[in-house]
Design a protein around this motif. Structure first.
Motif, short mmCIF file in Angstrom:
data_model
loop_
_atom_site.label_atom_id
_atom_site.label_comp_id
_atom_site.label_asym_id
_atom_site.label_seq_id
_atom_site.Cartn_x
_atom_site.Cartn_y
_atom_site.Cartn_z
N GLU A 1 0.86 -1.19 0.00
CA GLU A 1 0.00 0.00 0.00
C GLU A 1 0.89 1.24 0.00
O GLU A 1 1.84 1.33 0.79
CB GLU A 1 -0.90 0.01 1.23
N HIS A 2 0.60 2.16 -0.90
CA HIS A 2 1.48 3.32 -1.04
C HIS A 2 0.71 4.56 -1.49
O HIS A 2 -0.36 4.45 -2.09
CB HIS A 2 2.60 3.01 -2.03
N TYR A 3 1.30 5.71 -1.20
CA TYR A 3 0.75 6.99 -1.60
C TYR A 3 1.90 7.90 -2.00
O TYR A 3 2.92 7.93 -1.33
CB TYR A 3 -0.03 7.64 -0.45
N SER A 4 1.72 8.63 -3.08
CA SER A 4 2.70 9.62 -3.51
C SER A 4 2.15 10.99 -3.15
O SER A 4 1.09 11.38 -3.67
CB SER A 4 2.94 9.53 -5.02
N MET A 5 2.84 11.68 -2.26
CA MET A 5 2.34 12.99 -1.84
C MET A 5 3.42 13.82 -1.18
O MET A 5 4.45 13.29 -0.76
CB MET A 5 1.16 12.84 -0.89
N ASP A 6 3.14 15.09 -1.05
CA ASP A 6 4.03 16.05 -0.41
C ASP A 6 3.69 16.09 1.08
O ASP A 6 2.66 16.63 1.48
CB ASP A 6 3.83 17.42 -1.06
N LEU A 7 4.54 15.52 1.89
CA LEU A 7 4.30 15.45 3.33
C LEU A 7 4.47 16.79 4.05
O LEU A 7 4.16 16.89 5.23
CB LEU A 7 5.21 14.40 3.96
N SER A 8 4.93 17.80 3.33
CA SER A 8 5.06 19.12 3.95
C SER A 8 3.72 19.85 4.00
O SER A 8 3.59 20.87 4.68
CB SER A 8 6.09 19.97 3.21
N ARG A 9 2.73 19.33 3.31
CA ARG A 9 1.41 19.97 3.27
C ARG A 9 0.61 19.63 4.53
O ARG A 9 0.56 18.47 4.94
CB ARG A 9 0.62 19.50 2.05
N PRO A 10 -0.06 20.60 5.12
CA PRO A 10 -0.93 20.31 6.26
C PRO A 10 -1.99 19.29 5.85
O PRO A 10 -2.51 19.33 4.73
CB PRO A 10 -1.57 21.67 6.57
N GLY A 11 -2.28 18.36 6.71
CA GLY A 11 -3.29 17.34 6.44
C GLY A 11 -2.82 16.25 5.49
O GLY A 11 -3.64 15.46 5.01
N SER A 12 -1.52 16.19 5.22
CA SER A 12 -1.03 15.19 4.27
C SER A 12 -1.28 13.76 4.73
O SER A 12 -1.33 12.85 3.90
CB SER A 12 0.45 15.41 3.96
N LEU A 13 -1.44 13.54 6.02
CA LEU A 13 -1.71 12.19 6.52
C LEU A 13 -3.21 11.92 6.70
O LEU A 13 -3.59 10.91 7.30
CB LEU A 13 -0.97 11.95 7.84
N ASP A 14 -4.05 12.80 6.17
CA ASP A 14 -5.50 12.61 6.32
C ASP A 14 -6.00 11.31 5.68
O ASP A 14 -7.08 10.83 6.02
CB ASP A 14 -6.27 13.80 5.73
N ILE A 15 -5.25 10.74 4.77
CA ILE A 15 -5.63 9.47 4.13
C ILE A 15 -5.50 8.28 5.08
O ILE A 15 -6.01 7.21 4.82
CB ILE A 15 -4.77 9.20 2.88
N ILE A 16 -4.79 8.48 6.18
CA ILE A 16 -4.57 7.42 7.17
C ILE A 16 -5.63 7.56 8.26
O ILE A 16 -5.77 8.61 8.87
CB ILE A 16 -3.16 7.52 7.79
N PRO A 17 -6.38 6.49 8.54
CA PRO A 17 -7.41 6.55 9.58
C PRO A 17 -6.82 6.80 10.98
O PRO A 17 -5.67 6.45 11.26
CB PRO A 17 -8.06 5.17 9.54
N ASN A 18 -7.62 7.39 11.84
CA ASN A 18 -7.24 7.62 13.24
C ASN A 18 -6.87 6.31 13.92
O ASN A 18 -7.50 5.28 13.67
CB ASN A 18 -8.38 8.27 14.02
N ASP A 19 -5.88 6.37 14.81
CA ASP A 19 -5.51 5.23 15.66
C ASP A 19 -5.33 3.93 14.89
O ASP A 19 -5.74 2.88 15.35
CB ASP A 19 -6.56 5.03 16.76
N LEU B 1 4.84 16.19 13.09
CA LEU B 1 4.62 16.02 14.53
C LEU B 1 3.21 16.43 14.95
O LEU B 1 2.69 15.93 15.94
CB LEU B 1 5.67 16.77 15.33
N LYS B 2 2.59 17.31 14.19
CA LYS B 2 1.20 17.69 14.47
C LYS B 2 0.23 16.57 14.09
O LYS B 2 -0.82 16.42 14.70
CB LYS B 2 0.81 18.95 13.69
N GLN B 3 0.58 15.79 13.06
CA GLN B 3 -0.33 14.77 12.53
C GLN B 3 -0.14 13.38 13.12
O GLN B 3 -1.06 12.57 13.15
CB GLN B 3 -0.16 14.68 11.01
#
Length: 184
Positions: A117-135, A167-169
């Protein structure tokens, strides 16, 4: 949640590197053939990279069975030039995938040829980890990301630094007893 920042290979990394070598030995032939078309010299270069990464995870986590591992800045076949690219491929994700473990890789470069499972994205963007479910993640790993092109993009776009943004995400996606293991 525990955050572990590393700078260099520690004693625990060295001990578990030897343990990792024992596990990796069974997969070496398969990985050499599958990803490097039997180019053993390139494999030994790559092994030095993912061997330390896997050793670090073993050292802090222990058994990876039934753990969900997210590798931020995992690398890509398209991450580097032809002479050095092998070190920047997503070896940790590939290795964990070959072991049958749940792994998720995220990188700025193209990962479309990968089986995990993979994603290509810019991790410097706020909310970049929104594709990952909580906990949902047991271990987040990142090695070298904070000294990469993504860090430079964040600075150029006047975003929070990549480290601050992640660290925020991280607390949202990590399980309560999860680990974030990262370093430059």
């Amino acid at each position: 949640m525990e955050i572990i920042k590393f700078d260099i290979m520690s004693d625990i990394d060295q001990y578990f590197y030897s343990q990792c070598r024992r596990i990796a030995k069974d997969l070496e032939e398969k990985i050499i053939f599958k990803y490097l078309k039997n180019d053993k010299d390139s494999y030994f270069s790559a092994r030095s990279v993912f061997g330390v990464q896997f050793a670090r995870i073993l050292g802090y986590v222990g058994d990876v069975k039934n753990k969900v591992i997210l590798d931020l800045g995992c690398g890509s076949r398209h991450s580097g030039d032809s002479s050095e690219y092998v070190k920047f491929e997503p070896w940790l994700c590939r290795f964990l995938h070959e072991l049958g473990e749940k792994t998720i890789g995220i990188d700025l470069a193209d990962l479309s040829e990968e089986n995990f499972e993979h994603y290509s994205m810019d991790l410097s963007r706020p909310g970049s980890l929104d594709i990952i479910p909580n906990d949902s993640i047991d271990v987040i790993h990142s090695s070298g990301l904070l000294d990469s092109k993504a860090r430079l993009l964040a600075q150029a776009n006047n975003c929070d630094t990549l480290e601050e943004n992640l660290l925020k995400q991280v607390p949202r996606v990590l399980k309560g007893n999860g680990l974030f293991i990262y370093g430059i």
